[in-house]
Motif scaffolding. Structure first.
Motif, PDB file in Angstrom:
ATOM      1  N   PHE A 148       0.943  -1.824 -36.362  1.00 46.19           N
ATOM      2  CA  PHE A 148       0.804  -0.387 -36.088  1.00 46.19           C
ATOM      3  C   PHE A 148       1.709   0.047 -34.943  1.00 46.19           C
ATOM      4  CE2 PHE A 148      -1.281   3.331 -34.228  1.00 46.19           C
ATOM      5  CZ  PHE A 148      -1.458   4.124 -35.358  1.00 46.19           C
ATOM      6  N   TRP A 149       1.883  -0.822 -33.936  1.00 43.51           N
ATOM      7  CA  TRP A 149       2.654  -0.459 -32.745  1.00 43.51           C
ATOM      8  C   TRP A 149       4.063  -1.047 -32.732  1.00 43.51           C
ATOM      9  CZ3 TRP A 149       0.348   3.326 -30.500  1.00 43.51           C
ATOM     10  CH2 TRP A 149      -1.046   3.377 -30.407  1.00 43.51           C
ATOM     11  N   LYS A 150       4.308  -2.048 -33.543  1.00 43.83           N
ATOM     12  CA  LYS A 150       5.503  -2.878 -33.383  1.00 43.83           C
ATOM     13  C   LYS A 150       6.800  -2.082 -33.410  1.00 43.83           C
ATOM     14  CE  LYS A 150       7.407  -7.305 -34.863  1.00 43.83           C
ATOM     15  NZ  LYS A 150       7.223  -8.457 -35.791  1.00 43.83           N
ATOM     16  N   HIS A 151       6.963  -1.193 -34.395  1.00 42.73           N
ATOM     17  CA  HIS A 151       8.220  -0.448 -34.505  1.00 42.73           C
ATOM     18  C   HIS A 151       8.439   0.441 -33.285  1.00 42.73           C
ATOM     19  CE1 HIS A 151      11.561   1.646 -36.482  1.00 42.73           C
ATOM     20  NE2 HIS A 151      11.052   2.751 -35.948  1.00 42.73           N
ATOM     21  N   ALA A 152       7.394   1.150 -32.876  1.00 39.74           N
ATOM     22  CA  ALA A 152       7.537   2.070 -31.746  1.00 39.74           C
ATOM     23  C   ALA A 152       7.856   1.329 -30.455  1.00 39.74           C
ATOM     24  CB  ALA A 152       6.279   2.908 -31.587  1.00 39.74           C
ATOM     25  N   VAL A 153       7.202   0.187 -30.238  1.00 37.80           N
ATOM     26  CA  VAL A 153       7.459  -0.576 -29.011  1.00 37.80           C
ATOM     27  C   VAL A 153       8.892  -1.085 -28.987  1.00 37.80           C
ATOM     28  CG1 VAL A 153       6.823  -2.663 -27.748  1.00 37.80           C
ATOM     29  CG2 VAL A 153       5.045  -1.203 -28.685  1.00 37.80           C
ATOM     30  N   ARG A 154       9.438  -1.372 -30.134  1.00 37.22           N
ATOM     31  CA  ARG A 154      10.798  -1.902 -30.207  1.00 37.22           C
ATOM     32  C   ARG A 154      11.859  -0.812 -30.139  1.00 37.22           C
ATOM     33  NH1 ARG A 154      11.237  -7.159 -32.632  1.00 37.22           N
ATOM     34  NH2 ARG A 154      12.992  -6.534 -33.954  1.00 37.22           N
ATOM     35  N   TYR A 155      11.550   0.375 -30.690  1.00 32.63           N
ATOM     36  CA  TYR A 155      12.611   1.365 -30.866  1.00 32.63           C
ATOM     37  C   TYR A 155      12.303   2.759 -30.316  1.00 32.63           C
ATOM     38  CZ  TYR A 155      14.353  -2.084 -34.204  1.00 32.63           C
ATOM     39  OH  TYR A 155      14.799  -3.239 -34.810  1.00 32.63           O
ATOM     40  N   GLN A 156      11.060   3.057 -29.978  1.00 35.28           N
ATOM     41  CA  GLN A 156      10.705   4.417 -29.572  1.00 35.28           C
ATOM     42  C   GLN A 156       9.872   4.392 -28.294  1.00 35.28           C
ATOM     43  OE1 GLN A 156       9.106   5.162 -33.598  1.00 35.28           O
ATOM     44  NE2 GLN A 156      10.333   7.033 -33.607  1.00 35.28           N
ATOM     45  N   ARG A 157      10.506   3.919 -27.229  1.00 39.12           N
ATOM     46  CA  ARG A 157       9.853   3.842 -25.921  1.00 39.12           C
ATOM     47  C   ARG A 157      10.181   5.090 -25.101  1.00 39.12           C
ATOM     48  NH1 ARG A 157      12.072  -1.463 -26.653  1.00 39.12           N
ATOM     49  NH2 ARG A 157      13.887  -0.808 -25.410  1.00 39.12           N
ATOM     50  N   GLY A 158       9.186   5.585 -24.405  1.00 38.38           N
ATOM     51  CA  GLY A 158       9.376   6.745 -23.555  1.00 38.38           C
ATOM     52  C   GLY A 158       8.786   6.509 -22.170  1.00 38.38           C
ATOM     53  N   ILE A 159       8.945   7.500 -21.304  1.00 40.78           N
ATOM     54  CA  ILE A 159       8.487   7.397 -19.914  1.00 40.78           C
ATOM     55  C   ILE A 159       7.701   8.642 -19.533  1.00 40.78           C
ATOM     56  CG2 ILE A 159       9.184   7.241 -17.492  1.00 40.78           C
ATOM     57  CD1 ILE A 159      11.698   5.770 -18.399  1.00 40.78           C
ATOM     58  N   VAL A 160       6.517   8.427 -18.968  1.00 40.02           N
ATOM     59  CA  VAL A 160       5.719   9.493 -18.376  1.00 40.02           C
ATOM     60  C   VAL A 160       5.895   9.425 -16.866  1.00 40.02           C
ATOM     61  CG1 VAL A 160       3.398  10.401 -18.049  1.00 40.02           C
ATOM     62  CG2 VAL A 160       4.029   9.361 -20.234  1.00 40.02           C
ATOM     63  N   VAL A 161       6.198  10.557 -16.253  1.00 35.84           N
ATOM     64  CA  VAL A 161       6.283  10.647 -14.791  1.00 35.84           C
ATOM     65  C   VAL A 161       4.944  11.171 -14.289  1.00 35.84           C
ATOM     66  CG1 VAL A 161       7.580  11.531 -12.836  1.00 35.84           C
ATOM     67  CG2 VAL A 161       8.714  11.251 -15.051  1.00 35.84           C
ATOM     68  N   ALA A 162       4.332  10.462 -13.346  1.00 40.25           N
ATOM     69  CA  ALA A 162       2.983  10.824 -12.925  1.00 40.25           C
ATOM     70  C   ALA A 162       2.835  10.728 -11.410  1.00 40.25           C
ATOM     71  CB  ALA A 162       1.958   9.909 -13.595  1.00 40.25           C
ATOM     72  N   THR A 163       1.884  11.471 -10.886  1.00 39.34           N
ATOM     73  CA  THR A 163       1.507  11.343  -9.484  1.00 39.34           C
ATOM     74  C   THR A 163       0.122  10.743  -9.324  1.00 39.34           C
ATOM     75  OG1 THR A 163       0.757  13.642  -9.500  1.00 39.34           O
ATOM     76  CG2 THR A 163       2.980  13.221  -8.689  1.00 39.34           C
ATOM     77  N   ALA A 164      -0.643  10.649 -10.422  1.00 41.80           N
ATOM     78  CA  ALA A 164      -1.973  10.038 -10.385  1.00 41.80           C
ATOM     79  C   ALA A 164      -2.405   9.674 -11.788  1.00 41.80           C
ATOM     80  CB  ALA A 164      -2.994  10.980  -9.749  1.00 41.80           C
ATOM     81  N   VAL A 165      -3.309   8.720 -11.882  1.00 41.11           N
ATOM     82  CA  VAL A 165      -3.950   8.394 -13.158  1.00 41.11           C
ATOM     83  C   VAL A 165      -5.455   8.317 -12.933  1.00 41.11           C
ATOM     84  CG1 VAL A 165      -1.960   7.137 -14.052  1.00 41.11           C
ATOM     85  CG2 VAL A 165      -3.738   5.887 -12.811  1.00 41.11           C
TER      86      VAL A 165
END
Length: 233
Positions: free
Chosen positions: A95-112
């Motif tokens: 379910f995740w394999k393709h996205a982890v390999r080819y569709q990675r993104g970045i969230v910019v955060a100040t808190a979680v």
């Protein structure tokens, strides 16, 4: 991650971090965030309007993506699926394999925000960065112009587990080469593999128990969770 990201895109700490990692080219692309602070929540209740805005997918591209990976396009919107997919955990799953390999993104955060079970309920923790931080995500884009995403989480971390026993967000190094590899590296990039296999804290976090994430009202004293390699204060 329990479904909370607080971000201030005009915050000096955010701007400084994006400059440090070579991503200031994304700032003019960010949609204006009125009020300075935004709270983001996953698409519980099958609400596709719950999005992470300004998700960085390349040094010259950002998108707004519904925070729920299991979704399909319908008309000019999205229909949310039944599978709970706001966090991407078992990365070996097809379910995740393709996205982890080819569709990675970045969230910019100040808190979680994180939660841990306590009795019949949960304890909620607001974890504020010492500056700003980067969190790894995966995304998918659909032909109707919509997008969906999930925040990557990794197996429990020995110091983080007291605040969330199941996992730790996939924090990204504050390093140009690492960020470039994350966005542009191939499916078997060794830098990406190291980030995924060895979860770390790259900025200090002030941790406070809160009644709710949105209100941020603190229940007592805070503690400091130091970056990896440093002692806890």
């Amino acid at each position: 991650m329990c479904g909370f990201i607080q971000r201030v895109t005009d915050c000096p700490a955010v701007i400084d971090l994006l400059e440090e990692v070579g991503l200031t080219t994304t700032l003019p692309l960010f949609k204006e965030e009125s009020g300075g602070v935004l709270n983001f929540y996953p698409a519980f209740g099958k609400n596709p309007a719950r999005k992470i805005t300004n998700l960085i997918t390349a040094p010259d591209n950002v998108i707004d993506a519904t925070w729920w990976f299991d979704a399909r396009p319908e008309g000019d919107g999205l229909v949310i699926g039944d599978r709970t997919t706001f966090n991407a955990r078992n990365l070996d799953s097809p379910f995740w394999k393709h996205a982890v390999r080819y569709q990675r993104g970045i969230v910019v955060a100040t808190a979680v925000g994180e939660s841990n079970p306590q009795g019949k309920g949960k304890v909620h923790y607001l974890m504020e960065a010492q500056g700003a931080m980067l969190i790894g995500a995966v995304y998918r884009q659909f032909d109707n112009g919509t997008a969906a995403c999930a925040v990557i989480t990794r197996p429990p971390h020995p110091r983080f587990s007291q605040f969330h026993e199941k996992s730790i967000p996939c924090f990204l190094p504050h390093n140009r080469d690492a960020v470039n590899a994350w966005l542009n590296g191939g499916p078997d990039d060794p830098v990406v593999s190291a980030i995924l296999d060895e979860p770390k804290l790259y900025t200090g976090l002030t941790v406070s128990e809160v009644k709710t994430f949105k209100g941020g009202e603190k229940n007592g004293d805070s503690c400091f969770l130091a970056p990896s390699g440093e002692d806890i204060v």
